[in-house]
Design a protein around this motif. Sequence first.
Motif, PDB file in Angstrom:
ATOM      1  N   ILE A  35       1.109   3.253 -21.704  1.00 16.80           N
ATOM      2  CA  ILE A  35       2.032   2.769 -20.685  1.00 16.80           C
ATOM      3  C   ILE A  35       1.451   3.163 -19.333  1.00 16.80           C
ATOM      4  O   ILE A  35       1.142   4.333 -19.099  1.00 16.80           O
ATOM      5  N   VAL A  36       1.293   2.177 -18.459  1.00 15.11           N
ATOM      6  CA  VAL A  36       0.692   2.394 -17.149  1.00 15.11           C
ATOM      7  C   VAL A  36       1.766   2.268 -16.082  1.00 15.11           C
ATOM      8  O   VAL A  36       2.452   1.247 -16.003  1.00 15.11           O
ATOM      9  N   GLY A  37       1.905   3.321 -15.277  1.00 15.25           N
ATOM     10  CA  GLY A  37       2.828   3.302 -14.148  1.00 15.25           C
ATOM     11  C   GLY A  37       2.088   2.912 -12.881  1.00 15.25           C
ATOM     12  O   GLY A  37       0.991   3.406 -12.630  1.00 15.25           O
ATOM     13  N   ILE A  38       2.700   2.022 -12.093  1.00 17.94           N
ATOM     14  CA  ILE A  38       2.137   1.632 -10.803  1.00 17.94           C
ATOM     15  C   ILE A  38       3.079   2.136  -9.716  1.00 17.94           C
ATOM     16  O   ILE A  38       4.269   1.801  -9.702  1.00 17.94           O
ATOM     17  N   VAL A  39       2.540   2.934  -8.808  1.00 13.23           N
ATOM     18  CA  VAL A  39       3.327   3.581  -7.761  1.00 13.23           C
ATOM     19  C   VAL A  39       3.804   2.538  -6.742  1.00 13.23           C
ATOM     20  O   VAL A  39       3.024   1.687  -6.297  1.00 13.23           O
ATOM     21  N   SER A  40       5.073   2.622  -6.386  1.00 16.00           N
ATOM     22  CA  SER A  40       5.674   1.663  -5.448  1.00 16.00           C
ATOM     23  C   SER A  40       5.070   1.777  -4.050  1.00 16.00           C
ATOM     24  O   SER A  40       4.516   2.814  -3.677  1.00 16.00           O
ATOM     25  N   ASP A  41       5.189   0.698  -3.293  1.00 17.09           N
ATOM     26  CA  ASP A  41       4.711   0.690  -1.905  1.00 17.09           C
ATOM     27  C   ASP A  41       5.359   1.815  -1.103  1.00 17.09           C
ATOM     28  O   ASP A  41       4.696   2.509  -0.337  1.00 17.09           O
ATOM     29  N   GLU A  42       6.680   1.980  -1.277  1.00 16.03           N
ATOM     30  CA  GLU A  42       7.416   3.004  -0.521  1.00 16.03           C
ATOM     31  C   GLU A  42       6.908   4.409  -0.825  1.00 16.03           C
ATOM     32  O   GLU A  42       6.772   5.237   0.071  1.00 16.03           O
ATOM     33  N   ALA A  43       6.624   4.678  -2.098  1.00 20.33           N
ATOM     34  CA  ALA A  43       6.128   5.998  -2.478  1.00 20.33           C
ATOM     35  C   ALA A  43       4.729   6.254  -1.917  1.00 20.33           C
ATOM     36  O   ALA A  43       4.420   7.359  -1.484  1.00 20.33           O
ATOM     37  N   VAL A  44       3.888   5.218  -1.910  1.00 22.67           N
ATOM     38  CA  VAL A  44       2.545   5.356  -1.337  1.00 22.67           C
ATOM     39  C   VAL A  44       2.656   5.604   0.162  1.00 22.67           C
ATOM     40  O   VAL A  44       1.987   6.491   0.711  1.00 22.67           O
ATOM     41  N   LEU A  45       3.508   4.849   0.836  1.00 19.10           N
ATOM     42  CA  LEU A  45       3.710   5.021   2.276  1.00 19.10           C
ATOM     43  C   LEU A  45       4.178   6.437   2.591  1.00 19.10           C
ATOM     44  O   LEU A  45       3.657   7.091   3.509  1.00 19.10           O
ATOM     45  N   GLU A  46       5.122   6.930   1.816  1.00 18.88           N
ATOM     46  CA  GLU A  46       5.637   8.290   2.030  1.00 18.88           C
ATOM     47  C   GLU A  46       4.548   9.337   1.820  1.00 18.88           C
ATOM     48  O   GLU A  46       4.426  10.282   2.590  1.00 18.88           O
ATOM     49  N   LYS A  47       3.734   9.177   0.791  1.00 19.52           N
ATOM     50  CA  LYS A  47       2.700  10.164   0.458  1.00 19.52           C
ATOM     51  C   LYS A  47       1.479  10.073   1.370  1.00 19.52           C
ATOM     52  O   LYS A  47       0.952  11.078   1.831  1.00 19.52           O
ATOM     53  N   LYS A  48       1.019   8.843   1.647  1.00 17.12           N
ATOM     54  CA  LYS A  48      -0.249   8.671   2.354  1.00 17.12           C
ATOM     55  C   LYS A  48      -0.101   8.221   3.806  1.00 17.12           C
ATOM     56  O   LYS A  48      -1.085   8.149   4.530  1.00 17.12           O
ATOM     57  N   GLY A  49       1.120   7.869   4.206  1.00 18.29           N
ATOM     58  CA  GLY A  49       1.346   7.482   5.595  1.00 18.29           C
ATOM     59  C   GLY A  49       0.959   6.050   5.922  1.00 18.29           C
ATOM     60  O   GLY A  49       1.034   5.640   7.079  1.00 18.29           O
ATOM     61  N   LYS A  50       0.545   5.294   4.918  1.00 16.94           N
ATOM     62  CA  LYS A  50       0.242   3.876   5.132  1.00 16.94           C
ATOM     63  C   LYS A  50       0.429   3.123   3.827  1.00 16.94           C
ATOM     64  O   LYS A  50       0.335   3.677   2.736  1.00 16.94           O
ATOM     65  N   LEU A  51       0.683   1.841   3.990  1.00 14.80           N
ATOM     66  CA  LEU A  51       0.893   0.987   2.819  1.00 14.80           C
ATOM     67  C   LEU A  51      -0.437   0.648   2.156  1.00 14.80           C
ATOM     68  O   LEU A  51      -1.472   0.593   2.819  1.00 14.80           O
ATOM     69  N   PRO A  52      -0.399   0.381   0.854  1.00 14.65           N
ATOM     70  CA  PRO A  52      -1.614  -0.102   0.195  1.00 14.65           C
ATOM     71  C   PRO A  52      -2.002  -1.466   0.758  1.00 14.65           C
ATOM     72  O   PRO A  52      -1.167  -2.181   1.312  1.00 14.65           O
ATOM     73  N   VAL A  53      -3.258  -1.834   0.603  1.00 14.62           N
ATOM     74  CA  VAL A  53      -3.733  -3.147   1.036  1.00 14.62           C
ATOM     75  C   VAL A  53      -3.041  -4.231   0.210  1.00 14.62           C
ATOM     76  O   VAL A  53      -2.568  -5.232   0.741  1.00 14.62           O
ATOM     77  N   LEU A  54      -2.988  -4.033  -1.095  1.00 17.83           N
ATOM     78  CA  LEU A  54      -2.315  -4.973  -1.993  1.00 17.83           C
ATOM     79  C   LEU A  54      -0.874  -4.532  -2.197  1.00 17.83           C
ATOM     80  O   LEU A  54      -0.618  -3.351  -2.411  1.00 17.83           O
ATOM     81  N   ASP A  55       0.052  -5.501  -2.161  1.00 16.77           N
ATOM     82  CA  ASP A  55       1.449  -5.103  -2.335  1.00 16.77           C
ATOM     83  C   ASP A  55       1.755  -4.812  -3.807  1.00 16.77           C
ATOM     84  O   ASP A  55       0.959  -5.084  -4.704  1.00 16.77           O
ATOM     85  N   PHE A  56       2.920  -4.260  -4.013  1.00 15.18           N
ATOM     86  CA  PHE A  56       3.340  -3.774  -5.323  1.00 15.18           C
ATOM     87  C   PHE A  56       3.239  -4.859  -6.403  1.00 15.18           C
ATOM     88  O   PHE A  56       2.697  -4.615  -7.483  1.00 15.18           O
TER      89      PHE A  56
END
Length: 138
Positions: A35-56
């Motif tokens: 089972i593979v979990g993909i981290v949400s955009d909001e969680a990435v933004l909170e942790k890294k301070g910026k959104l991923p290039v590709l959306d959720f």
Amino acid sequence: MNIVYSYFVLDIVHRGHLIMLKNSKAMAGPDGRLIVGIVSDEAVLEKKGKLPVLDFSERLELANSIKYADLVVGQQDYTPYQNIKLIAPNILMESESHNDAQIGESKKLMDALGGRVIVMPYFQDQSSTAIKSKISLV
């Protein structure tokens, strides 16, 4: 049957991700499930301070296309704890890229569930951040 949980941002898919997914699937065994979990955009933004290039949704679709994944789920937090409590896998794959406190917390949670944590090496030259830096230099 082994149930293995492995999680990713999976912003730019690279060989390091594929090695982790392949090894995670191998830990599940022939009758097990990954089972593979993909981290949400909001969680990435909170942790890294910026959104991923590709959306959720794009990242979910990419993960679903990788042959090693049996099931892909969203992960609302940067850490896997919420999903681990819901899914109760017997193996959690972690990366050396995570700090000792996070890995320790993962081990505590998996011990409570009767499972274990396997920590995989982090491939420095295969990071999404390094790839993004190379692209920005071109």
